[in-house]
Write a protein that holds these residues in place. Sequence first.
Motif, short mmCIF file in Angstrom:
data_model
loop_
_atom_site.label_atom_id
_atom_site.label_comp_id
_atom_site.label_asym_id
_atom_site.label_seq_id
_atom_site.Cartn_x
_atom_site.Cartn_y
_atom_site.Cartn_z
N ALA A 33 90.06 12.73 -39.24
CA ALA A 33 90.52 13.94 -38.56
C ALA A 33 90.44 13.83 -37.05
CB ALA A 33 89.68 15.13 -39.02
N VAL A 34 91.24 14.67 -36.41
CA VAL A 34 91.14 14.85 -34.98
C VAL A 34 89.72 15.34 -34.67
CG1 VAL A 34 91.83 17.27 -34.99
CG2 VAL A 34 92.44 15.83 -33.05
N GLY A 35 89.18 14.92 -33.54
CA GLY A 35 87.83 15.35 -33.19
C GLY A 35 87.83 16.70 -32.49
N PRO A 36 86.63 17.21 -32.22
CA PRO A 36 86.56 18.39 -31.37
C PRO A 36 87.03 18.03 -29.96
CG PRO A 36 84.36 17.73 -32.17
CD PRO A 36 85.33 16.70 -32.62
N ALA A 37 87.28 19.03 -29.14
CA ALA A 37 87.78 18.79 -27.80
C ALA A 37 86.88 17.81 -27.05
CB ALA A 37 87.86 20.12 -27.04
#
Lengths: 645, 645
Positions: B315-319
């Motif tokens: 998944a995409v990470g947190p900002a």
Amino acid sequence: MSGRCRDYGVVRNHSSPYCRLRSVDLRSVRWTSGFWAKRFKQCHEESLPHLWELLSDPDRGHALTNLRIAAGLEDGEFVGTHWQDEWLYKWLEAAASIYAITGDPALDRRMDEVIGLIGQAQEPDGYIATQTTVRGWKRWQSIHHHELYVMGHLITAACLHRRITGKVSLLEIACKAADYIGDTFGGRDPALAHFPFNPTIIMASVELYRTTGERKYLDLANLFIEMRGSSPEGSDVNQDAVPLREETEVVGHSVLSTYLYAGAADAYMETGDPSLLDALQRLWRDLTERKIYLTGGCCALHHGLSIRGHEVHEAVGPAYYLPSATAYNETCAQIGNLMWNWRMLAISADSRYADVMERCLYNSILSGIGLDGASWFYTNVLRWHGREHELLSGDARQRFQPGQKDICCPSNLLRTIAEWHSYLYSVSEEGLWVNHYGGSAFDGPLADGRPVKVTQETDFPWRGEVRLTIELPGPAEFALVLRIPEWAEGAGVEVNGDPAAATPGSYVRLHRTWADGDAVFLSLPMPPRLVEAHPRVEELRGQVAVVRGPLVYCLESVDLPEGVRISEVHVPQDVCWSPRHDPSLLGGVTVLEGEVRRVPEGDWAGRLYRPLRPVPGEGVRARLIPLYAWANRGISEMTVWMPAC
Amino acid sequence: MSGRCRDYGVVRNHSSPYCRLRSVDLRSVRWTSGFWAKRFKQCHEESLPHLWELLSDPDRGHALTNLRIAAGLEDGEFVGTHWQDEWLYKWLEAAASIYAITGDPALDRRMDEVIGLIGQAQEPDGYIATQTTVRGWKRWQSIHHHELYVMGHLITAACLHRRITGKVSLLEIACKAADYIGDTFGGRDPALAHFPFNPTIIMASVELYRTTGERKYLDLANLFIEMRGSSPEGSDVNQDAVPLREETEVVGHSVLSTYLYAGAADAYMETGDPSLLDALQRLWRDLTERKIYLTGGCCALHHGLSIRGHEVHEAVGPAYYLPSATAYNETCAQIGNLMWNWRMLAISADSRYADVMERCLYNSILSGIGLDGASWFYTNVLRWHGREHELLSGDARQRFQPGQKDICCPSNLLRTIAEWHSYLYSVSEEGLWVNHYGGSAFDGPLADGRPVKVTQETDFPWRGEVRLTIELPGPAEFALVLRIPEWAEGAGVEVNGDPAAATPGSYVRLHRTWADGDAVFLSLPMPPRLVEAHPRVEELRGQVAVVRGPLVYCLESVDLPEGVRISEVHVPQDVCWSPRHDPSLLGGVTVLEGEVRRVPEGDWAGRLYRPLRPVPGEGVRARLIPLYAWANRGISEMTVWMPAC
């Protein structure tokens, strides 16, 4: 009830044959002045009653109410987490420890009342866990019901209560519970293989063995150690995939792992099983050489995968994974680490374990409690972006007040502060060991029973000078053994003015015939120092942290000139930090003042990368505070690690 | 079957009213020389037959065997992942694209044979998914059975096959499948709310609408978009917690998110729904301003939590969470991002989308395939510690050969390389757009049907000079619109020797009456540049990466003097990199040579932190290679980001 119980410390290892150091009586040490005297007083006068108020409040903590309902004294529903009971048990443990020092009769009466209630809530066969009893749930349906976890804390509290008050009221309840647990788990029903999920029961069972002399309780502890990794469905989340003796990696939930290792160390002290000690030493190296934060934090991950691909949470990270802003570092994990290292220290008399205790306590444990003694952090980050910070592990913008949830850390901190004085000294056949420093007095027997009194005068952790004065009824030959912390380069010791050698990262033995009034002066230099991290830690490349003595410092945005952002601050490698004690700031702290470099960030709006441009920096004044004191002045930005320049 | 189908590109948006740019016919563009001509040839001659061999091998890929069993032509069991079928469908899509250029009759026959088999495997009602049919499983029992995912790829392949070959054989199967899906999902059974988990079906349905003109297929795409976030149990892992139009954060599995956004962009092209475009633009900013790697990678997390606390993986990470060594960056996620950005470019004619496509393609997509064209990376890290690297996301030490698992990336790379030439050019009412560069020729109609031929001579990406020569039957007024990449500071354009303005990060419009033989010369300067990351990215503080043109470079340990470790290399801010093209290295690459600073690490054995010591560094020669070419010379250490000094 055996009569073997004598009054010893939190870990009653007086007769353990595999320990080099023995705990001292909780009552033989008192704080006299300084950093810890103040905290102990606050713990007694503010935190203890405050937590009592919360836990006994039916609308907030509900812990006492749950017990009353279980006891049939009230109608109502269970409210709280599955481990609501242990809030009360850790409160009891802290109360007993404070009672040991203060002798406050009101506290004794309150403990008696609570114990009476616990006895009524216990089921006839010894089982006691209101989270299932009150709800009418079947026992042992899910490891997440935490039945063993709460009973473990009950037993631990009971041992200490027995030792301190001489009363057997809580101990009888604990033995009944432990016997029930022995009956339940003794047959090793495979369906129960994973139930010692949260392994407080191991430390508790060993302590119960020590308190009662009943071998069956030691066997129970060993049973729970051996259940780990015994079933193919075991997961790394609770160190259950691999038998402990074969494990090579610290994995999984960090509260569970450190409690397990502490319990296994307790078991080793009683059995001397070398394969257990081997494993613990191997795991300690894995943690301290690859997975621990500079602050002693041992819990990088909120949620992720273990090295074997198991889902884990609130867990140690993979090797060299130590992010600052997303660090989890649950306060209880560091307390578990403190307890584990205390036991390793007792076993080995190796000062490295005391170094880890100190690093944890002063940084990632104390950061978990507000200066008001009535607010807490569940997690302990090393960088905080203020109002812009996004972190889903609770709202770490501000310290919280425990309600019906998040209860484990406040009471854990309470008992830790209430007991810390007993960790300062140990005894052995050689003499008296000074493990930690703080204005205090030891007044008790050496291992052979001879009495000695040692007064410790110091302003530690703000200053590294310690004066120890010995009071004796007559000359006595023994060693005074002083820990020289690993950070104390240039340390010096003088006995009545004569210098002695002192090597950082070791104990110095002052063996002689001591006379009344002899004085030892210890000097532990505390220049502020820049520290760098292993190059494999990618989150810390090119960055430095500032430490002074046992304290890790941080930069909080309120201590920068208006308009300067935390992230703009670079630390020159030759920075000169001036320590200055400010008694009016944050309850009295030594700050570090110096000139750092501000490198203006420029405009990052709408971009994540940009060509590097040499930016002329400018000198700005910065003030660092000890990390433990952060987040006591509103919502700020904070960082421990800063780019070096 | 409607006769509306005409021959257009991979995204057949010729008649979409909400597009500024239209795809060109796959056959109107051919590679003529250089970087991509070589790759296309390898794709045709080596990768395509190699993957065919693997997928048709009953002992390895088993994909054809699964179909034969489903068709009743063979006995046996299903073998492979739940999405084994899509390997074949993406192979078919790539084969059709290559056939468009080569006209290879053997390939046509092979496609016909496979299509015949697919038709036999399809169940009478249109359902086709061998992972359930062969096993006799009930349909729609788990989102993880990926039934819609494989059918989505079938439909996409069918549209392209129809367009290129003119045959309706596969399209008829696809329509039957789509009609079945419409019947199944049209009633919006709440039990099926989460089934469009892996949303290839959205792009596929829009394309089927474009190919057949049947409005019901567009409705089907919109149905699947609107199902997102429609049920309380939706999770961030598949962008299903919040309706797409209301979403403010790119979250969850990055292949699923980028495919969803690409599909939604396709739907927008046909419906012009402004709320959909708003959401896509908002999410694009979130991704590119806070969550994307320098390499275009958009998948920081192997496993973790979304900002709303949902468990997510791949998944995409947190900002601002962009670790290098543990980056997941599944190749398919970047391909999804490429497809999404291609659609956004068509909608907006905004060159920023082409910049992202370029960054993805040359770095985190191409790094996913070995120089042999027959080995792959599933994940694409930005740092690798060689044999010491511990990473549980597969064995990224060496590129893998697809067996019965890990099949999605190889065939996805195959179709991407087979189709890339069609992304180079677009048409609009204004004229011909050149989006990307490479030795090629466009020979086709403008939007109004007038023919034009443009030859592009360049050694891109090694050199930034591009000569475009125009061939026309007679003078014609139109614009030639050239993309000036955001990295091309100092770019220049000349038309027949007369300079024109060229702003990086935009398209330059050369509107005039063109004559046969007119020549445009474009100069895109490519000085090697150091790049820094946003200060919130803690993994990249104080570090720099080296880029040249569209390429991100890396340092691989084999290109350092013996005994120097990757982690010892620091890059002076005033480093001078000399580009040198080495035709014999790694299939021909331009390397960057320069003097960097070696700062010896000293002894880190047994420690994680140490006092900072100023260490005198020494100059050493280093050679950087394009990141896409790493891991082709055995097991090495590699890093993209290096500390600046």
